[in-house]
Enzyme design. Structure first.
Site, PDB file in Angstrom:
ATOM      1  N   LYS A 230      28.893  -1.602  22.706  1.00 43.94           N
ATOM      2  CA  LYS A 230      30.193  -1.092  22.233  1.00 43.94           C
ATOM      3  C   LYS A 230      30.809  -0.132  23.259  1.00 43.94           C
ATOM      4  CE  LYS A 230      28.487   0.638  18.336  1.00 43.94           C
ATOM      5  NZ  LYS A 230      27.067   0.262  18.430  1.00 43.94           N
TER       6      LYS A 230
ATOM      7  N   ARG B 222      30.489   4.157  10.136  1.00 39.95           N
ATOM      8  CA  ARG B 222      29.131   3.624  10.020  1.00 39.95           C
ATOM      9  C   ARG B 222      28.658   3.566   8.586  1.00 39.95           C
ATOM     10  NH1 ARG B 222      27.419   5.306  15.563  1.00 39.95           N
ATOM     11  NH2 ARG B 222      25.270   4.784  15.967  1.00 39.95           N
TER      12      ARG B 222
ATOM     13  N   ARG C 264      18.394   1.850  29.210  1.00 37.50           N
ATOM     14  CA  ARG C 264      19.816   2.157  29.343  1.00 37.50           C
ATOM     15  C   ARG C 264      19.995   3.490  30.061  1.00 37.50           C
ATOM     16  NH1 ARG C 264      23.725   1.988  24.163  1.00 37.50           N
ATOM     17  NH2 ARG C 264      22.444   3.666  23.341  1.00 37.50           N
TER      18      ARG C 264
ATOM     19  N   ARG D  44      19.703   8.908  27.437  1.00 38.06           N
ATOM     20  CA  ARG D  44      19.860   9.543  26.130  1.00 38.06           C
ATOM     21  C   ARG D  44      18.507   9.866  25.518  1.00 38.06           C
ATOM     22  NH1 ARG D  44      24.163   6.131  22.694  1.00 38.06           N
ATOM     23  NH2 ARG D  44      22.734   6.840  21.072  1.00 38.06           N
TER      24      ARG D  44
ATOM     25  N   ARG E 175      17.177   3.641  14.087  1.00 37.40           N
ATOM     26  CA  ARG E 175      18.631   3.435  14.222  1.00 37.40           C
ATOM     27  C   ARG E 175      19.012   2.031  13.763  1.00 37.40           C
ATOM     28  NH1 ARG E 175      19.022   5.109  20.295  1.00 37.40           N
ATOM     29  NH2 ARG E 175      21.186   4.457  20.215  1.00 37.40           N
TER      30      ARG E 175
HETATM   31  P1  AMP Z   1      25.713   6.371  19.056  1.00 36.63           P
HETATM   32  O1  AMP Z   1      25.992   7.047  20.348  1.00 36.63           O
HETATM   33  O2  AMP Z   1      26.937   5.758  18.439  1.00 36.63           O
HETATM   34  O3  AMP Z   1      24.557   5.421  19.147  1.00 36.63           O
HETATM   35  O4  AMP Z   1      25.252   7.529  18.039  1.00 36.63           O
HETATM   36  C1  AMP Z   1      24.102   8.302  18.287  1.00 36.63           C
HETATM   37  C2  AMP Z   1      23.653   8.998  17.008  1.00 36.63           C
HETATM   38  O5  AMP Z   1      24.715   9.864  16.547  1.00 36.63           O
HETATM   39  C3  AMP Z   1      23.386   8.081  15.826  1.00 36.63           C
HETATM   40  O6  AMP Z   1      22.053   7.583  15.826  1.00 36.63           O
HETATM   41  C4  AMP Z   1      23.630   9.007  14.649  1.00 36.63           C
HETATM   42  O7  AMP Z   1      22.567   9.911  14.458  1.00 36.63           O
HETATM   43  C5  AMP Z   1      24.827   9.808  15.131  1.00 36.63           C
HETATM   44  N1  AMP Z   1      26.131   9.183  14.790  1.00 36.63           N
HETATM   45  C6  AMP Z   1      27.064   8.724  15.677  1.00 36.63           C
HETATM   46  N2  AMP Z   1      28.139   8.251  15.021  1.00 36.63           N
HETATM   47  C7  AMP Z   1      27.883   8.391  13.703  1.00 36.63           C
HETATM   48  C8  AMP Z   1      28.594   8.072  12.516  1.00 36.63           C
HETATM   49  N3  AMP Z   1      29.808   7.481  12.558  1.00 36.63           N
HETATM   50  N4  AMP Z   1      28.009   8.353  11.326  1.00 36.63           N
HETATM   51  C9  AMP Z   1      26.806   8.954  11.257  1.00 36.63           C
HETATM   52  N5  AMP Z   1      26.073   9.267  12.325  1.00 36.63           N
HETATM   53  C10 AMP Z   1      26.599   9.000  13.556  1.00 36.63           C
END
Ligand code: AMP
Length: 208
Positions: free
Chosen positions: A14, A89, A123, A155, A166
């Site tokens: 994404k 989400r 990554r 990360r 996740r």
């Molecule tokens: P991402 O970078 O989108 O993979 O997000 C990393 C982490 O941030 C996720 O595993 C969640 O813990 C948190 N997170 C990011 N976006 C959301 C969201 N829209 N709702 C809830 N948690 C989020």
């Protein structure tokens, strides 16, 4: 065109596709993950509260996320639509979003579960410009990062234990959104298990 939602499991690409779509459409990318990581780094109250959830690979509570989004979409660059990456989400997040702004496309990047772990572990990101690479599937060019210098960042949550949590959160809490958006006629799927350029081409043609 209204705002776009980029939908898909962790590691679907994404962020990579958001950067490319941004170059073509000018729509700014709003990544709740990036916003949370910045908050964690700056030790803001949101960051301090979110960190534990993120480290465990669980979703951060909806009220925290929605407060971030509400503030972000008030910024002038969001006036003509944005591209949401990693948001919404949960169904309550999507319902709240529908009351804040109009969504014209939900673009789902589909990647089978068995490909996710290898895509996430390996990554890297350039800390200077934010471009996402992968040790095996999308390595940093031998000439270096296109931004001119490469600062490798990995990360904290890109490890095998957290990825499984996740992925679990994605199936349990996020994937029901597909049906919700499908009923609204906004949902489009692309096969994300292909070359990056092919996926970008499909996404852009869906937006035409
Ligand atoms: P991402 O970078 O989108 O993979 O997000 C990393 C982490 O941030 C996720 O595993 C969640 O813990 C948190 N997170 C990011 N976006 C959301 C969201 N829209 N709702 C809830 N948690 C989020």
């Amino acid at each position: 065109m209204g705002s776009i939602v980029l939908f898909g499991p962790p590691g679907a690409g994404k962020g990579t596709q958001a950067q490319r779509i941004m170059e073509h459409t000018g729509l700014p990318q709003i990544s709740t993950g990036d916003m949370l990581r910045a908050a964690v780094k700056a030790s803001t109250p949101v960051g301090i509260e979110a960190k534990g959830y993120m480290d465990r690979g669980e979703l951060v509570p909806d009220d925290i996320i929605l407060a971030l989004i509400e503030e972000r979409i008030k910024e002038p660059d969001a006036a003509n639509g944005v591209m949401f990456d990693g948001f919404p989400r949960t169904v309550p997040q999507a319902v709240a979003l529908s009351e804040m702004t109009s969504i014209s496309h939900v673009l789902a990047i589909e990647v089978p579960d068995e490909r996710i772990v290898e895509r996430i572990c390996g990554r890297t990101t350039c800390g200077r410009c934010g471009i996402v690479f992968h040790d095996t599937f999308n390595p940093v060019p031998s000439s270096g990062c296109p931004c001119g210098s490469y600062e490798e960042k990995r990360r904290a949550d890109d490890n095998e234990d957290t990825v499984l949590n996740r992925l679990h959160a994605y199936h349990l809490q996020t994937s029901p959104l597909a049906e919700w958006y499908e009923e609204k006629g906004l949902f489009h799927r692309v096969n994300g298990d292909r070359a990056i350029n092919e996926i970008t081409a499909d996404l852009l043609s869906l937006l035409e």
